[in-house]
Design an enzyme around this catalytic site. Structure first.
Site, PDB file in Angstrom:
ATOM      1  N   CYS A 144       0.824  -1.229   0.000  1.00 18.99           N
ATOM      2  CA  CYS A 144       0.000   0.000   0.000  1.00 18.99           C
ATOM      3  C   CYS A 144       0.849   1.266   0.000  1.00 18.99           C
ATOM      4  O   CYS A 144       0.323   2.361  -0.172  1.00 18.99           O
ATOM      5  CB  CYS A 144      -0.931  -0.002   1.215  1.00 18.99           C
ATOM      6  SG  CYS A 144      -1.912  -1.493   1.295  1.00 18.99           S
ATOM      7  N   HIS A 198      -3.160   6.999   2.577  1.00 19.84           N
ATOM      8  CA  HIS A 198      -3.646   5.691   2.132  1.00 19.84           C
ATOM      9  C   HIS A 198      -4.988   5.427   2.819  1.00 19.84           C
ATOM     10  O   HIS A 198      -5.151   5.683   4.017  1.00 19.84           O
ATOM     11  CB  HIS A 198      -2.611   4.624   2.498  1.00 19.84           C
ATOM     12  CG  HIS A 198      -3.108   3.232   2.339  1.00 19.84           C
ATOM     13  ND1 HIS A 198      -3.764   2.812   1.210  1.00 19.84           N
ATOM     14  CD2 HIS A 198      -3.065   2.148   3.180  1.00 19.84           C
ATOM     15  CE1 HIS A 198      -4.109   1.545   1.359  1.00 19.84           C
ATOM     16  NE2 HIS A 198      -3.693   1.122   2.541  1.00 19.84           N
ATOM     17  N   ASN A 232     -10.355  -0.133   0.742  1.00 21.21           N
ATOM     18  CA  ASN A 232      -8.901  -0.036   0.648  1.00 21.21           C
ATOM     19  C   ASN A 232      -8.468  -0.595  -0.714  1.00 21.21           C
ATOM     20  O   ASN A 232      -8.568  -1.795  -0.952  1.00 21.21           O
ATOM     21  CB  ASN A 232      -8.298  -0.846   1.799  1.00 21.21           C
ATOM     22  CG  ASN A 232      -6.789  -0.848   1.815  1.00 21.21           C
ATOM     23  OD1 ASN A 232      -6.147  -0.515   0.831  1.00 21.21           O
ATOM     24  ND2 ASN A 232      -6.223  -1.225   2.945  1.00 21.21           N
TER      25      ASN A 232
HETATM   26  O1  UT7 Z   1      -3.722  -1.453   3.621  1.00 25.58           O
HETATM   27  C1  UT7 Z   1      -2.796  -2.060   4.422  1.00 25.58           C
HETATM   28  C2  UT7 Z   1      -2.912  -1.613   5.797  1.00 25.58           C
HETATM   29  N1  UT7 Z   1      -4.012  -2.265   6.443  1.00 25.58           N
HETATM   30  C3  UT7 Z   1      -4.565  -1.688   7.494  1.00 25.58           C
HETATM   31  O2  UT7 Z   1      -4.174  -0.609   7.841  1.00 25.58           O
HETATM   32  C4  UT7 Z   1      -5.600  -2.430   8.280  1.00 25.58           C
HETATM   33  C5  UT7 Z   1      -5.442  -2.095   9.724  1.00 25.58           C
HETATM   34  N2  UT7 Z   1      -6.342  -2.809  10.591  1.00 25.58           N
HETATM   35  C6  UT7 Z   1      -7.643  -2.466  10.697  1.00 25.58           C
HETATM   36  O3  UT7 Z   1      -8.131  -1.600   9.998  1.00 25.58           O
HETATM   37  C7  UT7 Z   1      -8.450  -3.145  11.779  1.00 25.58           C
HETATM   38  O4  UT7 Z   1      -7.607  -3.880  12.594  1.00 25.58           O
HETATM   39  C8  UT7 Z   1      -9.591  -4.055  11.242  1.00 25.58           C
HETATM   40  C9  UT7 Z   1     -10.683  -3.223  10.619  1.00 25.58           C
HETATM   41  C10 UT7 Z   1      -9.017  -5.032  10.229  1.00 25.58           C
HETATM   42  C11 UT7 Z   1     -10.180  -4.856  12.389  1.00 25.58           C
HETATM   43  O5  UT7 Z   1     -10.679  -3.978  13.386  1.00 25.58           O
HETATM   44  P1  UT7 Z   1     -10.329  -4.221  14.925  1.00 25.58           P
HETATM   45  O6  UT7 Z   1     -11.025  -3.190  15.675  1.00 25.58           O
HETATM   46  O7  UT7 Z   1      -8.828  -4.272  15.035  1.00 25.58           O
HETATM   47  O8  UT7 Z   1     -11.004  -5.608  15.203  1.00 25.58           O
HETATM   48  P2  UT7 Z   1     -10.317  -6.966  15.682  1.00 25.58           P
HETATM   49  O9  UT7 Z   1      -9.543  -7.613  14.587  1.00 25.58           O
HETATM   50  O10 UT7 Z   1      -9.596  -6.731  16.971  1.00 25.58           O
HETATM   51  O11 UT7 Z   1     -11.604  -7.845  15.999  1.00 25.58           O
HETATM   52  C12 UT7 Z   1     -12.550  -7.455  16.997  1.00 25.58           C
HETATM   53  C13 UT7 Z   1     -13.726  -8.418  16.989  1.00 25.58           C
HETATM   54  C14 UT7 Z   1     -13.296  -9.899  16.997  1.00 25.58           C
HETATM   55  O12 UT7 Z   1     -14.238 -10.589  17.774  1.00 25.58           O
HETATM   56  P3  UT7 Z   1     -13.893 -11.005  19.287  1.00 25.58           P
HETATM   57  O13 UT7 Z   1     -12.682 -11.866  19.198  1.00 25.58           O
HETATM   58  O14 UT7 Z   1     -13.633  -9.709  19.991  1.00 25.58           O
HETATM   59  O15 UT7 Z   1     -15.127 -11.704  19.729  1.00 25.58           O
HETATM   60  C15 UT7 Z   1     -13.436 -10.323  15.566  1.00 25.58           C
HETATM   61  O16 UT7 Z   1     -13.699 -11.695  15.432  1.00 25.58           O
HETATM   62  O17 UT7 Z   1     -14.476  -8.245  15.785  1.00 25.58           O
HETATM   63  C16 UT7 Z   1     -14.626  -9.503  15.126  1.00 25.58           C
HETATM   64  N3  UT7 Z   1     -14.645  -9.261  13.690  1.00 25.58           N
HETATM   65  C17 UT7 Z   1     -15.772  -9.000  13.020  1.00 25.58           C
HETATM   66  N4  UT7 Z   1     -17.059  -8.942  13.389  1.00 25.58           N
HETATM   67  C18 UT7 Z   1     -17.968  -8.653  12.434  1.00 25.58           C
HETATM   68  C19 UT7 Z   1     -13.592  -9.218  12.858  1.00 25.58           C
HETATM   69  N5  UT7 Z   1     -14.010  -8.926  11.610  1.00 25.58           N
HETATM   70  C20 UT7 Z   1     -15.363  -8.800  11.682  1.00 25.58           C
HETATM   71  C21 UT7 Z   1     -16.354  -8.512  10.740  1.00 25.58           C
HETATM   72  N6  UT7 Z   1     -17.636  -8.443  11.144  1.00 25.58           N
HETATM   73  N7  UT7 Z   1     -16.064  -8.285   9.439  1.00 25.58           N
END
Ligand code: UT7
Length: 390
Positions: free
Chosen positions: A127, A262, A292
């Site tokens: 990215c 980005h 993205n």
């Molecule tokens: O382009 C390259 C650079 N990429 C990035 O910059 C991405 C950076 N990361 C992010 O934007 C975020 O980390 C995400 C959007 C990918 C994820 O958000 P988060 O707030 O970090 O969520 P998480 O991965 O910590 O997950 C929190 C909860 C989990 O459930 P539990 O374990 O707390 O029960 C996940 O299983 O959310 C759950 N979860 C979802 N729930 C509904 C993960 N994905 C989803 C989903 N829908 N799509």
């Protein structure tokens, strides 16, 4: 004309500056909303919107690819720049989703455009790729080795997503953005860059290819991301890289009119704004509509900002990217491009003629290869028959 408020922009020793003189973008027509995704994986619009800011993304159709999107964006950028394909010296495509391992997508775009005088290569920095590519092209221009370059960020992320993995498939979309860079003696253009990498984080965001052993490769060609770690990494490095690029350009944050980050997550953009103590209106954000698009996200956001009249002559802009590698990169650009000029009918016709010639030339070369292949085969058979008779 330079803005008087800046103390002094860095003087490049050659006295040559690399200005952005054309821009273009292309996205597929096909829109996939959060509700559409919730029919595929267990997720919902509310979660995606509050955690990322994304509402919808574009998904390439069967006849679309990284090359076709890049080609469309490039044609637009050449039109705005009023540059003929034959006037290009270099084409760089920043992409993580190239058409092939090789030849480069840049070579395929070069062929489609009929850019007969250009070198072409792909650049892999995930990215951050567009900012890396812009810096490489600007350096080549400033060194005096080339005059005009086409820099493209293009992706078909939908083809490398694991559509069973809700933590990644909701985030990405397809598209391409392009700029034309050209040498000018007027101060401005790409003023400074900061390019960085930390390969120790290579396992946080990657797409395994055939070169992995079978044991290592869980799902070949599908993206793997530890989202929360990438999120923390972005929050740690992005504001600092902006500060460094601004300092290298001999400017202060107050001089910056617009930041084109980005487009990964609205929460990351908000956090950068907060850390830099800048108003969020200074940041371009369109991830609600495109998600993205990896290396394409900055040039697409730039294009839209220009179209919306958010960029004026002499404005100082910052582009900042971050992602797989891990890589991150920021650059400062002084916008020097005049308002798009109405291309003369003669130039337009010549550009169209070069596109047509490119298509004819490519076809003729393929025919020529198959005909000479046939002749080689026939003469080989004749030689074999001759030996058989002996
Ligand atoms: O382009 C390259 C650079 N990429 C990035 O910059 C991405 C950076 N990361 C992010 O934007 C975020 O980390 C995400 C959007 C990918 C994820 O958000 P988060 O707030 O970090 O969520 P998480 O991965 O910590 O997950 C929190 C909860 C989990 O459930 P539990 O374990 O707390 O029960 C996940 O299983 O959310 C759950 N979860 C979802 N729930 C509904 C993960 N994905 C989803 C989903 N829908 N799509």
């Amino acid at each position: 004309m330079l803005k008087p408020k800046a103390t002094s922009t860095p003087r490049h020793e050659s006295g040559i500056y690399a200005h952005i003189i054309g821009w273009g973008m292309a996205v597929p027509d096909n829109i996939m909303t959060n509700d559409d995704i919730s029919a595929i994986v267990e997720t919902n619009d509310e979660w995606i919107t509050t955690r990322t800011g994304i509402k919808e993304r574009r998904i390439a159709g069967e006849r679309e690819s990284t090359t076709t999107l890049a080609h469309r964006a490039a044609q637009q950028a050449l039109l705005v720049a009023n540059v003929l394909p034959s006037g290009l010296d270099l084409i760089i495509v920043a992409t993580s989703t190239p058409e092939n391992a090789f030849p480069s997508t840049a070579s395929l775009v070069q062929d489609r455009l009929g850019a007969v005088n250009a070198g072409a290569f792909d650049l892999s920095a995930a990215c951050s790729g567009f900012v890396y590519a812009l810096d490489m092209a600007a350096q080549a221009i400033r060194s005096g080795s080339i005059t005009t370059a086409l820099v493209i960020g293009a992706e078909t992320m939908s083809r490398v997503l694991d559509w069973q993995d809700r933590s990644t498939c909701i985030l990405f979309g397809d598209g391409a953005g392009a700029v034309v860079l050209q040498a000018r003696t007027q101060k401005g253009g790409v003023l400074s860059s900061v390019l960085r990498s930390d390969g120790a984080g290579c396992d946080l965001l990657y797409i395994p290819t055939q070169n992995h052993s079978e044991a290592e490769t869980r799902k070949l060609q599908k993206m793997v991301m530890i989202g929360s770690d990438v999120f923390k990494f972005a929050n740690r490095v992005v504001d600092e890289s902006i500060r460094q690029a601004v300092e290298r350009a001999h400017l202060t944050l107050d001089d910056i009119s617009l930041i084109v980050p980005h487009q990964a997550n609205q929460r990351i953009i908000d956090s950068i704004a907060k850390k830099l103590k800048l108003d969020s209106s200074k940041f371009v954000s369109n991830l609600d509509r495109y998600g993205n698009t990896s290396a394409a996200s900055i040039p697409i956001a730039l294009c839209e900002a220009v179209q919306q009249g958010r960029v004026k002559a002499d404005d100082y802009l910052v582009f900042v990217g971050f992602g797989g590698g891990l890589t991150w990169a920021a650059c400062v650009v002084q916008w020097g491009a005049p308002a798009p000029i109405e291309p003369s009918r003669l130039t337009s016709s010549r550009r169209q003629a070069e596109y047509l010639l490119a298509r004819i030339r490519a076809r003729l070369q393929r025919w020529q290869r198959s005909i000479s292949g046939l002749f080689r085969l026939l003469s080989l058979r004749r030689v074999r028959r001759w030996f058989a008779r002996k």
